[in-house]
Write a protein that holds these residues in place. Sequence first.
Motif, PDB file in Angstrom:
ATOM      1  N   TRP A   1       0.824  -1.199   0.000  1.00  0.00           N
ATOM      2  CA  TRP A   1       0.000   0.000   0.000  1.00  0.00           C
ATOM      3  C   TRP A   1       0.866   1.260   0.000  1.00  0.00           C
ATOM      4  CZ3 TRP A   1      -4.445  -2.136  -0.890  1.00  0.00           C
ATOM      5  CH2 TRP A   1      -4.830  -3.305  -0.222  1.00  0.00           C
ATOM      6  N   GLY A   2       0.211   2.398  -0.108  1.00  0.00           N
ATOM      7  CA  GLY A   2       0.921   3.665   0.015  1.00  0.00           C
ATOM      8  C   GLY A   2       1.576   3.824   1.367  1.00  0.00           C
ATOM      9  N   SER A   3       0.995   3.184   2.371  1.00  0.00           N
ATOM     10  CA  SER A   3       1.557   3.261   3.722  1.00  0.00           C
ATOM     11  C   SER A   3       2.689   2.264   3.941  1.00  0.00           C
ATOM     12  CB  SER A   3       0.456   3.014   4.757  1.00  0.00           C
ATOM     13  OG  SER A   3      -0.176   1.766   4.516  1.00  0.00           O
ATOM     14  N   THR A   4       2.964   1.405   2.931  1.00  0.00           N
ATOM     15  CA  THR A   4       4.000   0.384   3.106  1.00  0.00           C
ATOM     16  C   THR A   4       5.399   0.981   3.022  1.00  0.00           C
ATOM     17  OG1 THR A   4       2.534  -1.297   2.162  1.00  0.00           O
ATOM     18  CG2 THR A   4       4.883  -1.824   2.269  1.00  0.00           C
ATOM     19  N   LEU A   5       5.716   1.651   1.914  1.00  0.00           N
ATOM     20  CA  LEU A   5       7.035   2.257   1.748  1.00  0.00           C
ATOM     21  C   LEU A   5       6.982   3.734   1.385  1.00  0.00           C
ATOM     22  CD1 LEU A   5       9.143  -0.492  -0.107  1.00  0.00           C
ATOM     23  CD2 LEU A   5       9.168   0.112   2.317  1.00  0.00           C
ATOM     24  N   ALA A   6       5.998   4.132   0.580  1.00  0.00           N
ATOM     25  CA  ALA A   6       5.937   5.538   0.163  1.00  0.00           C
ATOM     26  C   ALA A   6       5.757   6.457   1.368  1.00  0.00           C
ATOM     27  CB  ALA A   6       4.808   5.746  -0.843  1.00  0.00           C
ATOM     28  N   GLY A   7       4.870   6.066   2.305  1.00  0.00           N
ATOM     29  CA  GLY A   7       4.669   6.868   3.508  1.00  0.00           C
ATOM     30  C   GLY A   7       5.914   6.953   4.363  1.00  0.00           C
ATOM     31  N   PRO A   8       6.515   5.820   4.759  1.00  0.00           N
ATOM     32  CA  PRO A   8       7.753   5.885   5.540  1.00  0.00           C
ATOM     33  C   PRO A   8       8.868   6.658   4.835  1.00  0.00           C
ATOM     34  CG  PRO A   8       6.797   3.703   5.709  1.00  0.00           C
ATOM     35  CD  PRO A   8       5.976   4.448   4.696  1.00  0.00           C
ATOM     36  N   GLN A   9       8.937   6.546   3.509  1.00  0.00           N
ATOM     37  CA  GLN A   9       9.954   7.303   2.765  1.00  0.00           C
ATOM     38  C   GLN A   9       9.732   8.806   2.939  1.00  0.00           C
ATOM     39  OE1 GLN A   9      11.655   6.378  -1.396  1.00  0.00           O
ATOM     40  NE2 GLN A   9       9.967   7.751  -1.869  1.00  0.00           N
ATOM     41  N   TRP A  10       8.471   9.232   2.882  1.00  0.00           N
ATOM     42  CA  TRP A  10       8.153  10.656   3.063  1.00  0.00           C
ATOM     43  C   TRP A  10       8.585  11.124   4.446  1.00  0.00           C
ATOM     44  CZ3 TRP A  10       5.394  13.969   6.172  1.00  0.00           C
ATOM     45  CH2 TRP A  10       5.038  15.212   5.645  1.00  0.00           C
ATOM     46  N   PHE A  11       8.271  10.337   5.477  1.00  0.00           N
ATOM     47  CA  PHE A  11       8.621  10.733   6.838  1.00  0.00           C
ATOM     48  C   PHE A  11      10.124  10.666   7.070  1.00  0.00           C
ATOM     49  CE2 PHE A  11       4.099   9.797   7.520  1.00  0.00           C
ATOM     50  CZ  PHE A  11       3.724  10.942   8.207  1.00  0.00           C
ATOM     51  N   ASP A  12      10.785   9.714   6.445  1.00  0.00           N
ATOM     52  CA  ASP A  12      12.241   9.621   6.562  1.00  0.00           C
ATOM     53  C   ASP A  12      12.888  10.901   6.033  1.00  0.00           C
ATOM     54  OD1 ASP A  12      14.761   8.440   7.050  1.00  0.00           O
ATOM     55  OD2 ASP A  12      14.866   7.734   4.982  1.00  0.00           O
ATOM     56  N   TYR A  13      12.348  11.403   4.946  1.00  0.00           N
ATOM     57  CA  TYR A  13      12.855  12.633   4.325  1.00  0.00           C
ATOM     58  C   TYR A  13      12.393  13.872   5.075  1.00  0.00           C
ATOM     59  CZ  TYR A  13      12.654  16.462   0.853  1.00  0.00           C
ATOM     60  OH  TYR A  13      12.727  17.665   0.208  1.00  0.00           O
ATOM     61  N   MET A  14      11.082  13.984   5.279  1.00  0.00           N
ATOM     62  CA  MET A  14      10.534  15.200   5.864  1.00  0.00           C
ATOM     63  C   MET A  14      10.820  15.325   7.357  1.00  0.00           C
ATOM     64  SD  MET A  14       9.148  17.321   3.761  1.00  0.00           S
ATOM     65  CE  MET A  14       8.141  18.293   4.894  1.00  0.00           C
ATOM     66  N   GLY A  15      11.088  14.201   8.019  1.00  0.00           N
ATOM     67  CA  GLY A  15      11.425  14.266   9.437  1.00  0.00           C
ATOM     68  C   GLY A  15      12.625  15.147   9.681  1.00  0.00           C
ATOM     69  N   GLU A  16      13.568  15.160   8.722  1.00  0.00           N
ATOM     70  CA  GLU A  16      14.737  16.029   8.828  1.00  0.00           C
ATOM     71  C   GLU A  16      14.527  17.344   8.092  1.00  0.00           C
ATOM     72  OE1 GLU A  16      18.471  14.269   7.920  1.00  0.00           O
ATOM     73  OE2 GLU A  16      17.888  12.284   8.605  1.00  0.00           O
ATOM     74  N   ALA A  17      13.868  17.274   6.934  1.00  0.00           N
ATOM     75  CA  ALA A  17      13.737  18.464   6.096  1.00  0.00           C
ATOM     76  C   ALA A  17      12.845  19.524   6.715  1.00  0.00           C
ATOM     77  CB  ALA A  17      13.189  18.064   4.725  1.00  0.00           C
ATOM     78  N   ALA A  18      11.794  19.095   7.404  1.00  0.00           N
ATOM     79  CA  ALA A  18      10.823  20.060   7.928  1.00  0.00           C
ATOM     80  C   ALA A  18      11.450  21.046   8.897  1.00  0.00           C
ATOM     81  CB  ALA A  18       9.675  19.317   8.614  1.00  0.00           C
ATOM     82  N   GLY A  19      12.490  20.625   9.598  1.00  0.00           N
ATOM     83  CA  GLY A  19      13.096  21.507  10.587  1.00  0.00           C
ATOM     84  C   GLY A  19      13.765  22.726   9.996  1.00  0.00           C
ATOM     85  N   SER A  20      14.112  22.677   8.711  1.00  0.00           N
ATOM     86  CA  SER A  20      14.806  23.792   8.085  1.00  0.00           C
ATOM     87  C   SER A  20      13.864  24.708   7.311  1.00  0.00           C
ATOM     88  CB  SER A  20      15.893  23.265   7.131  1.00  0.00           C
ATOM     89  OG  SER A  20      15.328  22.446   6.125  1.00  0.00           O
ATOM     90  N   HIS A  21      12.564  24.418   7.356  1.00  0.00           N
ATOM     91  CA  HIS A  21      11.587  25.225   6.636  1.00  0.00           C
ATOM     92  C   HIS A  21      10.364  25.457   7.531  1.00  0.00           C
ATOM     93  CE1 HIS A  21      14.162  23.890   3.366  1.00  0.00           C
ATOM     94  NE2 HIS A  21      13.638  24.843   2.619  1.00  0.00           N
ATOM     95  N   PRO A  22       9.554  26.462   7.215  1.00  0.00           N
ATOM     96  CA  PRO A  22       8.416  26.796   8.081  1.00  0.00           C
ATOM     97  C   PRO A  22       7.467  25.629   8.292  1.00  0.00           C
ATOM     98  CG  PRO A  22       8.796  28.525   6.461  1.00  0.00           C
ATOM     99  CD  PRO A  22       9.680  27.384   6.071  1.00  0.00           C
ATOM    100  N   THR A  23       6.998  25.495   9.519  1.00  0.00           N
ATOM    101  CA  THR A  23       5.983  24.486   9.857  1.00  0.00           C
ATOM    102  C   THR A  23       4.917  25.166  10.720  1.00  0.00           C
ATOM    103  OG1 THR A  23       7.356  23.786  11.732  1.00  0.00           O
ATOM    104  CG2 THR A  23       7.536  22.501   9.704  1.00  0.00           C
ATOM    105  N   GLU A  24       4.270  26.149  10.138  1.00  0.00           N
ATOM    106  CA  GLU A  24       3.280  26.928  10.871  1.00  0.00           C
ATOM    107  C   GLU A  24       1.933  26.195  10.892  1.00  0.00           C
ATOM    108  OE1 GLU A  24       3.170  30.610   8.831  1.00  0.00           O
ATOM    109  OE2 GLU A  24       5.281  31.111   9.236  1.00  0.00           O
ATOM    110  N   GLU A  25       1.114  26.578  11.851  1.00  0.00           N
ATOM    111  CA  GLU A  25      -0.227  26.000  11.944  1.00  0.00           C
ATOM    112  C   GLU A  25      -1.055  26.423  10.739  1.00  0.00           C
ATOM    113  OE1 GLU A  25      -1.454  23.940  14.099  1.00  0.00           O
ATOM    114  OE2 GLU A  25       0.068  23.944  15.689  1.00  0.00           O
ATOM    115  N   PHE A  26      -1.920  25.519  10.277  1.00  0.00           N
ATOM    116  CA  PHE A  26      -2.803  25.852   9.175  1.00  0.00           C
ATOM    117  C   PHE A  26      -3.976  26.691   9.682  1.00  0.00           C
ATOM    118  CE2 PHE A  26      -1.081  21.581   7.812  1.00  0.00           C
ATOM    119  CZ  PHE A  26      -0.178  22.104   6.898  1.00  0.00           C
TER     120      PHE A  26
END
Length: 748
Positions: free
Chosen positions: A665-690
């Motif tokens: 499924w999308g949650s099998t590898l595509a999801g973990p891949q996104w979090f593996d990347y964004m878990g580090e990337a998000a800290g260097s860019h804005p993460t404001e409340e919607f």
Amino acid sequence: MSLVRRATSTTAGKILSFLGVSALAGLLVAGLFLPLAVTGGATAATGQKMIEQFPAELREEPVSVPSRILAEDGTELATFYAENRKPVELERISQNMQDAIIAIEDERFYEHGGVDPQGVGRALVTNASSGSQQGASTITQQYVNNMLINADMLRGEERLTISGTKTYADKLKEMKLAVSVEQDLSKEDILEGYLNIVLFGGRNYGVEAASQYYWGVPAAELDIAQSATLAGIVKSPNGYNPETHPEASVERRNIVLNSMLEQGKITQQEHDAAAGSGLDLDVHRESTGCISASQAPYFCDFVTHEILANDAFGPDVESREQLLNRGGLEITTTLDTGLQGRAQQAVEKTVPTGDDSGAGASLVTVEPGTGNIKAMAQNTRYHPEEDTDAGNTMLNLNVDAAQGGGNGFQGGSSLKPYVAAAWLEGGRSMYDMVDASQDHWPAGSEFQASCLEGGSTAIAEEWKVNNVIDDMKREMTADFGLYWSINTVMVNMAEELDLCDITDVSTRLGVHRADDGEPLNPANPSFILGSEEFAPMTQAAAYAAFANDGEYCAPRSLVSVKDTDGEEYDVGAPACEQALDPEVVAQLNETLTNIAHRNAEEAGQPDQVQEIPMGGKTGTNNSQSSTWYIGYTSGLSTASWVGNYTGLRTLADVPVNGTAHEDFWGSTLAGPQWFDYMGEAAGSHPTEEFRTPQDSPFDDPGSRDRYATGGDGTEPGNEPDRPGDAAESTPDNPDADTPSDSEPSTAP
């Protein structure tokens, strides 16, 4: 260096007063190796008439200089050139090199006015008495000739004035321009221009590029032997190339050394030491194009497609390609090298290059509010020798066919937020109840589609729709159905809507087919379950609008482009427009953010990642060959894709990176891949409340308690066993063994 900055003489007087008409005719004989019989008064008269028709000014054309593609921080990604050239000033060229080239090519360079009568006389006698062919072109004439060749190349003219192909008129024009150039430029300017334009073998034009190529040293550090070697190459760039013809190169080098000794440029001791040395090459090959990119080769490829498709860089593809390879462009792009490095690590960690599964993995990040492409990575090797087993391909998994990609990938449940957006635009609420019990539509069933002829579309065959999760064919809220990705909810929602309203939403968000660029077709209702093929970048840009209050910005890669003269090309500003009402997006985000935080928990993300404001949605196609996770923060929107890029072969039960999954499924590898990347990337860019909705239907929008109920928020029900995607129905896999049914076929 500017070649000629102002007009010079407008008549042939300068040349005629310097040489005389008959002498000029004789020069022409020597230069063209014509029989002696053609000289005389008639020739002189003809030559004078031709001279008067030629311009006395050497038309200035830009010398071919490599172009560079840069990341946003100035990091060089790749160079492009037809001619490897690095222009330098004369002060940065060693005196040894200057002496060597003058000694062998034009010993009276500092004495003549552009044409050397003494050299011409010698050539005339030699040609007449021995039958051999000896030329008499000065460095100034060679400089003019090289500039004419360069101009012909830029103008796309087929006939070039190269040695051996010159006509009577070519030589006359060259000599007139040489004298004119001598009266406009200093000797130092001419020598500098010549040493920067002449060919030194292979694709090495100019002394700096040649010096770096053959020995890895700047032109300022060339010693006597190296200088003599380069000077010797000029007569025959292929025949005296030291890399391919070392013996001939040494022989020619020693001839140059003899000339330098005779003219007092070097001592006998220096001559003997240089003549007794080897070539001592230390070749530093310079690769051109994206194949040699320092990083992000597929992004580099995308940028070249953007340049070649943009009429700001020329009227046609051929002229744009010439500009890229010869124009010395400095192309600053949107790429963030830090994000790119993290993205590349993430895709190779998910599916190593050349993995036995043959699976592809890709990530592409777009910045909300600008459309700037910040990262573009995939787990394959950018290589012209297509070999999927080895992971080699030029195919860009992240973009459309017209941009170097393929036909895209079926989007699966990642299309469902567009249905929900249309639902909200119609004045409905995510708390509204949907009867999801209907799971089949008989042949002839009609769906409203006001933009089509007749105002509707009818399916030709019975359409059956299933869900992955049991006990979901019942009444539930739209919010609950989107959260658990329930197929029957989406189809029943669509039946209440106008299909054209849904495609209108997706079109405003830039969603289109990857193969032909066309928008979604409302004539085929199965598009709502993701049967169409899209490029990941298309999805990343669409979801970026959810991160930015409904403002959609078209993906862009170019920040600025300028040439060697500092002229800037118009690459356009961010192209953004309000695609969705901010209130619609705010209500939609209440569901999508809950999905993302559930996915973060399932992926085992640490608390600091789970607490980041983010939204997202998974997607899986019917054959489980295309899986997605598209997620966003206020600063970054990223499409993560894992699947089979060579067909619809399922990845279920196929070992990917050494592990087989019963369901893929999308949650099998595509999801973990996104979090593996964004878990580090998000800290260097804005993460404001919607944005918070002005009128949310939920007492506690962030609470996920309601998703464990029967769907209406009051009656208890069964929590799904497997919180994953719903499998989609697709047109290309009628034999799928996943728990779903084939798509509907529509009447013509």
